[in-house]
Design a protein around this motif. Sequence first.
Motif, PDB file in Angstrom:
ATOM      1  N   ALA A 159       0.606  -0.688   0.117  1.00 40.81           N
ATOM      2  CA  ALA A 159      -0.302   0.011  -0.304  1.00 40.81           C
ATOM      3  C   ALA A 159       0.709   1.094  -0.073  1.00 40.81           C
ATOM      4  N   ARG A 163       1.026   3.555  -2.931  1.00 36.24           N
ATOM      5  CA  ARG A 163       0.893   5.561  -2.790  1.00 36.24           C
ATOM      6  C   ARG A 163       1.546   5.858  -3.469  1.00 36.24           C
ATOM      7  N   GLU A 198      -4.021  -6.479  -4.331  1.00 39.42           N
ATOM      8  CA  GLU A 198      -5.140  -5.372  -3.901  1.00 39.42           C
ATOM      9  C   GLU A 198      -6.087  -5.226  -4.667  1.00 39.42           C
ATOM     10  N   LEU A 345      -2.099  -4.160   3.847  1.00 32.68           N
ATOM     11  CA  LEU A 345      -1.376  -3.309   3.195  1.00 32.68           C
ATOM     12  C   LEU A 345      -0.015  -3.760   3.207  1.00 32.68           C
TER      13      LEU A 345
END
Lengths: 541, 424
Positions: A159, A163, A198, A345
Amino acid sequence: MTTLRIAGGTVYDPANGVDGAVRDICIQDGTIVATLPKNAPKLDATGMVVMPGGIDIHAHVAASSVNTARRLVPEQHDADPARAPDLALDEDGELVIPRSGSGGTVPSVFTTGYRYAGLGYTTVFDAAVAPITARDTHAQLDDTPIVDAGCFILLGNDAYLLRQLAAGATDRIQDYVAWMLGATRGYAVKIVNPGGVELWKENVREVKTLDDPVGGEAKVTPRAILEALTTAANALKLPHPVHIHCNNLGIPGNVATTLDSMRTVAGQRAHFTHVQFHSYAGERGKSWASGAKQIAEYLAQHPETTCDVGQVMFGPACTITADGALEYLLHTSNGGKWVNVDIELETGCGIVPFNYKDKSAVNALQWVVGLELFLLSPDPWRVVLSTDHPNGATFQSYPELIHLLMDRAYRDEKLKAINQKFLVGSALADGIAREYTLGEIAIITRAGPARILGLTQKGHLGVGADADITVYTTDADRTKMFATPRYVVKGGTLVVEEGQLRRAPTGQRHGVRPGYDTLIERDVKDFFDRYLTVAFENYAV
Amino acid sequence: MADGTIEHTTCLGCGCACDDIAVVTRGGQIVEARNACPLGVDWFGKGTIPARIRSGDGPRDADLASAIAAAAARLRSASRPLVYLAADLSCESQRAAIAVADMLHALLDTLTGTTASAGILAAQRRGRASASLGEIRNRADIVLFWGTDPATRYPRYTSRYAPEPAGLYLPKGRAGRTVIAVDIGTDRGPADADVRVTVAPADEITALALIRAALLGRALPSPGADTLDARTSALADRLRAGHYVAIVADAEASEGRDVRRSDGLLSLAEALNGPTRCALSTLRAGGNRSGADAMLTAQTGYPMAVDFARGVPRYRPNAGAAQLLAGGAIDVALLVGSAHSVPPALRGPLGKIPCVAIGPRASESPIPTAVAIDTGVAGIHEGGTAFRLDDIPLPLRPALAPPNDTVLVLRALAAAIAAEARAA
Ligand code: SF4
Ligand SMILES: [Zn+2]
């Protein structure tokens, strides 16, 4: 000072251009040396085959997911109890307690080490470790005796990384990768189903193209993830830059995805793993066929691209992968027990015990595709042996796989007996004469993996190399020959003697610690403080 | 150790394993465990523990070497030894204890065998859809508490994991989630739930089956207004509408509960992964219990109740410590970890046989001991690793020094047993 001369064996050391020459190998204190005094202890290998110790570039032996799989198959352990080996007394009086265990497709930790060594394998890499569980992996590896080991760290669905991609902060990615590898004592970057794990967590179960947006972010796509991590890993000059499990594993027509992924990172060093599972032509819901030829053609044009095969062998296996969506599909198709663990994550984990059947049309095709990848391979240095243990088969099936590669008559006999439905037009069905030589076997099981992994001390028998050596009694029955080495030396210690496991020294751990701008730690810590359930300070192993 | 504060300490007061505790020590005692809940504060206590080594009936303490030799002799002479792993052991101690059991060809069992075996056996039959706690924190928009309110036994579950914290995909935290409480008799869900469903204990298994049937499209047509069918199909509709559903249940057996409940919960979580995503989160008590399951699995292939009697590990979930002790089959026991955590049912039979105890407060064991060696509590006096209830490994940061280190004592015991075996 301990010394040993392995005398008079027929040596296969492809990295040094030795292909079946009779010579002595001299060992001093765990390393290969040029000469030894005449009166040094001697092991007579006359008439035997001498190779460097085997190196498994991709197996699942010590991840948290592996332990979850172990727990899932008590019935396999019941059927394969493993006695403690009869170890000799250690010279320095050091207490090494021989340990019992259990086998099956996911053996217990000690049994895993003993059995690898018993096959002449001396180095093993665990191919999929969720960073947050790395501490567990290292503990399991501490209890996996004899073999040297390392692990690949899952980053393709991380994650924090996604990002950075979304924010266009690609400069941060290299520092993050470097920090993460050091924090987890990892050896390489692993990408599994980039973006797809994801998406599975978001209940999106299919990746249609490499340009599908992930998490609704146009900039975050499987392609962007592949590019960013491959670039970072190469910039960091990692010994093994990036280890890629492509999107759409096990789905007909996925050879297009695989080739697209390869082209995406063309020109940079990249390793594609278990390509057998990614080399199917045909169309979803309609037909299956082999796409091995297309992969072989691509590899012929791209010397920077390497792969391992991930051969399927008929019999019991246990599929363990970070690719959760795939495992759900497998579970709904075979109706068997299924484990899924979404890991915060970072990644995921799916497990389905599986039995490959020669009467199954799809399984038969998978077996053929794997063999075609080997037999059409333009370069054995870049198409190396694996079964994605225990996904395609366990590591204990390597000897039979070697037999299939070395013996056309044996192979063609097996080919006749399997389901032919999807084999129309396959190269193997049309007849491939190629038979691997002993020298080529030494490449795909030793020298090749060592070169791909950047292990300069391993996979060869030159002066200065680690004294990891396997001695086989020559036998036309290659399954038998490779299943029962006569002697195995690990780091200079004679671990297998007359076919019996006699010593179990502790193996070394291989990890990298690339440098990075420590500013990244502040940003990562901030992310941890906000979203993770483990303190930043408790994360690094 | 010197006075001071150890930050980022992991608490093993329950399976939540909160790793944000600041432990303050003064004069060799813990004076504060900042951030810990009352249960955690209690678990840390002052950290004062006895430091004795007892062997035989003499009034005086023995030295470590002779106590270890006496323990080795006892255990070696046993015809049916038991090695029992109680609470408060690091993974490293658990690994060392398993090695001893393997050498002794002993029966090896843990707290899990008596308290949480139903869920493990069910998951071995059917598999398990699960997630690490952080995934639930960051993603679960529906949190269903099945007959449990973590408030008393797992106090910080709700504030650290779900439903309270804001998550990466749930910026509004509690406000962005729907909390569903399923009350089963007196086992009630959290008081502040958004939705409450009541199920009579006798209907629990049926209710699980009905929700699953509804999800799979096999519900009965037009159920009556407040029948169990109506309530469960309404619940199924809510769950299906979630993006990511977490089902929270207590894995530690509460008496009288139907063992089929574990299977029902696993089946429900699995079925929810058809239309949406779902993870089952099962709560485990403290003292690194999940670690014991994981270490046994890694080394033997089985998570509990492993019998080495034939020189290889055999799985004996129905003939573990409780059963063999009750049947009088065990003649010597090695008890590792906190003797005070041993389930009451095992204490009686353990008291009738020679017991070697190695662990915190072994010298004050409620079970009579032939040899007792006081060591430290993992996480307070001893370092190493422990597992959170979701199998996430965490480092331990001891604030105080142990009287003896469990791992070192167990290794010395193994060496003594090996030396005796070699001499024989
Ligand atoms: S919730 Fe559990 S682990 Fe956390 S502080 Fe309380 S007792 Fe300790
Ligand atoms: Zn793999």
